[in-house]
Enzyme design. Structure first.
Site, PDB file in Angstrom:
ATOM      1  N   ASN A   1      -0.959   4.538  10.381  1.00 35.72           N
ATOM      2  CA  ASN A   1      -1.439   4.402  11.756  1.00 35.72           C
ATOM      3  C   ASN A   1      -0.277   4.614  12.700  1.00 35.72           C
ATOM      4  OD1 ASN A   1      -3.111   2.378  10.030  1.00 35.72           O
ATOM      5  ND2 ASN A   1      -4.326   2.771  11.849  1.00 35.72           N
TER       6      ASN A   1
ATOM      7  N   CYS B   1      -4.472   5.793   3.739  1.00 36.80           N
ATOM      8  CA  CYS B   1      -5.581   5.347   2.898  1.00 36.80           C
ATOM      9  C   CYS B   1      -5.461   6.020   1.539  1.00 36.80           C
ATOM     10  CB  CYS B   1      -6.910   5.697   3.557  1.00 36.80           C
ATOM     11  SG  CYS B   1      -8.331   5.342   2.513  1.00 36.80           S
TER      12      CYS B   1
ATOM     13  N   ARG C   1      -2.194  -4.722   5.874  1.00 32.31           N
ATOM     14  CA  ARG C   1      -3.331  -4.210   5.089  1.00 32.31           C
ATOM     15  C   ARG C   1      -3.281  -2.682   4.993  1.00 32.31           C
ATOM     16  NH1 ARG C   1      -7.182  -0.467   5.261  1.00 32.31           N
ATOM     17  NH2 ARG C   1      -7.451  -0.873   7.474  1.00 32.31           N
ATOM     18  N   ASP C   2      -3.603  -1.999   6.095  1.00 34.04           N
ATOM     19  CA  ASP C   2      -3.655  -0.533   6.049  1.00 34.04           C
ATOM     20  C   ASP C   2      -2.275   0.018   5.694  1.00 34.04           C
ATOM     21  OD1 ASP C   2      -4.342   2.151   6.420  1.00 34.04           O
ATOM     22  OD2 ASP C   2      -5.491   1.777   8.228  1.00 34.04           O
TER      23      ASP C   2
END
Ligand code: HMG
Ligand code: MG
Length: 301
Positions: A249, A240, A15-16
């Protein structure tokens, strides 16, 4: 505070990690990545998000990816849901956990989810109620818990406010997020302490982007506070779309290497994890953004 003996990592790479990729990543690759992560021992994977495909085109295949995963009973599959429309769409995919994502910064809230902090809580409230009624666990993310790309430094009191508002609507766990990866240890500690005013130590996690190379030391700082849950991203993928210049991350491989070296259990097989990171990095035609993975791959060769 003694260090935890076990740590739970949530891999947010699918996802991220992938949400910000410009090149299309087929659903089959995302599914294979999830399979490889669970084979490596991850017990929770943040698979996708049910957001507007106009805002984040890379996540438009959310339902297809969720449907394609061969699920394991001991693995939790979480998805982002910013509003009721997203939650209702997500429900068909039967996630184990949903994430409502707010921010400690007004401007970031506006840019990311097109509403104020107060409006976001109003939007989340029915989502949280519906999820809990359906027995789906609810996590909240607090973006820009230390700093914002538009507002600069964010005071811990603002994290505390969002944590309090999320708690009041029934959010069960909050993730303290350094969205742009600028935090340093003492600032991280203050942000985490602010969240801990409203959530139990067992109900908080750290979500650290690694733009300035501080995410591991921020993770260590939280470990010393007794925090034992963290979001990490395979091969350090990501960023993001509404936080320009911010990198992914902290790499799952780097965190696992650190934790195992400290004698802390994760249940993850580092070799298989490195293979998963290489799989997605090969697809994206780049090297894994993980020092530990790079070192281990060099050693293999
Ligand atoms: P909006 O434009 O204010 O929503 O967007 P709206 O309710 O006014 O609807 C406008 C249009 O969007 C309509 O379509 C809706 O159907 C559609 P139209 O009639 O124009 O064709 N729409 C949706 N479509 C699909 N799924 C939905 C949905 N909702 C409305 N759920 C919205 C509000 C939140 C949807 C929008 O701003 C959005 O999608 N933003 C994307 C946010 C995002 O995904 N950001 C990245 C993830 S957060 C992150 O990375 C941070 C985190 O990692 C922690 C950290 O590091 O800080 C979690
Ligand atoms: Mg993030």
């Amino acid at each position: 505070m003694s260090l935890p003996s076990k740590v739970k990592l949530v891999d947010v790479g699918p996802r991220d990690g992938l949400q910000n990729e410009k090149q299309p990543v087929p659903a089959s690759i995302k599914i294979e990545l999830v399979h490889r992560l669970q084979d490596a021992g991850l017990k929770e994977i943040e698979v996708t998000s049910f957001v507007s495909p106009k805002w984040v085109p890379q996540m438009a295949d959310n339902a297809q990816v969720m449907a394609g995963i061969t699920r394991r009973p001991d693995v939790r599959y979480s998805v982002l849901t910013p509003n009721l429309q997203g939650f209702e769409a997500a429900l068909q995919s039967q996630p184990d956990e949903i994430v409502v994502f707010g921010a400690a910064s007004e401007l970031f809230s506006q840019r990311n989810i097109n509403c104020s902090i107060a409006q976001s809580i109003e939007r989340f409230a029915p989502v949280v109620a519906a999820a809990r009624a359906a027995n789906i666990y609810v996590r909240g993310a607090i973006s820009c818990a230390v700093a914002c790309p538009y507002e600069g430094d964010i005071a811990p009191e603002r994290v505390e406010l969002v944590a309090r508002l999320m708690k009041a609507i029934g959010v069960q766990h909050v993730g303290v997020a350094d969205t742009i990866g600028v935090a340093t240890p003492i600032k991280t500690q203050r942000a985490m302490q602010a969240a801990l005013k409203h959530f139990d130590l067992n109900d908080v996690s750290g979500h650290f982007h690694d733009t300035y190379g501080q995410a591991l030391v921020n993770t260590l700082t939280c470990l010393h506070m007794g925090v034992w849950q963290f979001d990490t991203s395979i091969a350090g993928l990501g960023g993001c779309p509404y936080a320009k210049g911010a990198t992914g991350n902290v790499a799952t491989e780097d965190v696992v290497y650190m934790l195992h070296g400290m004698g802390i259990e994760t249940g993850i097989d580092l070799d298989k994890l490195v293979d998963a990171g290489q799989f997605i990095s090969d697809f994206l035609q780049r090297k894994p953004n993980s020092r530990a993975a790079t070192a281990l791959l060099a050693k293999r060769a």
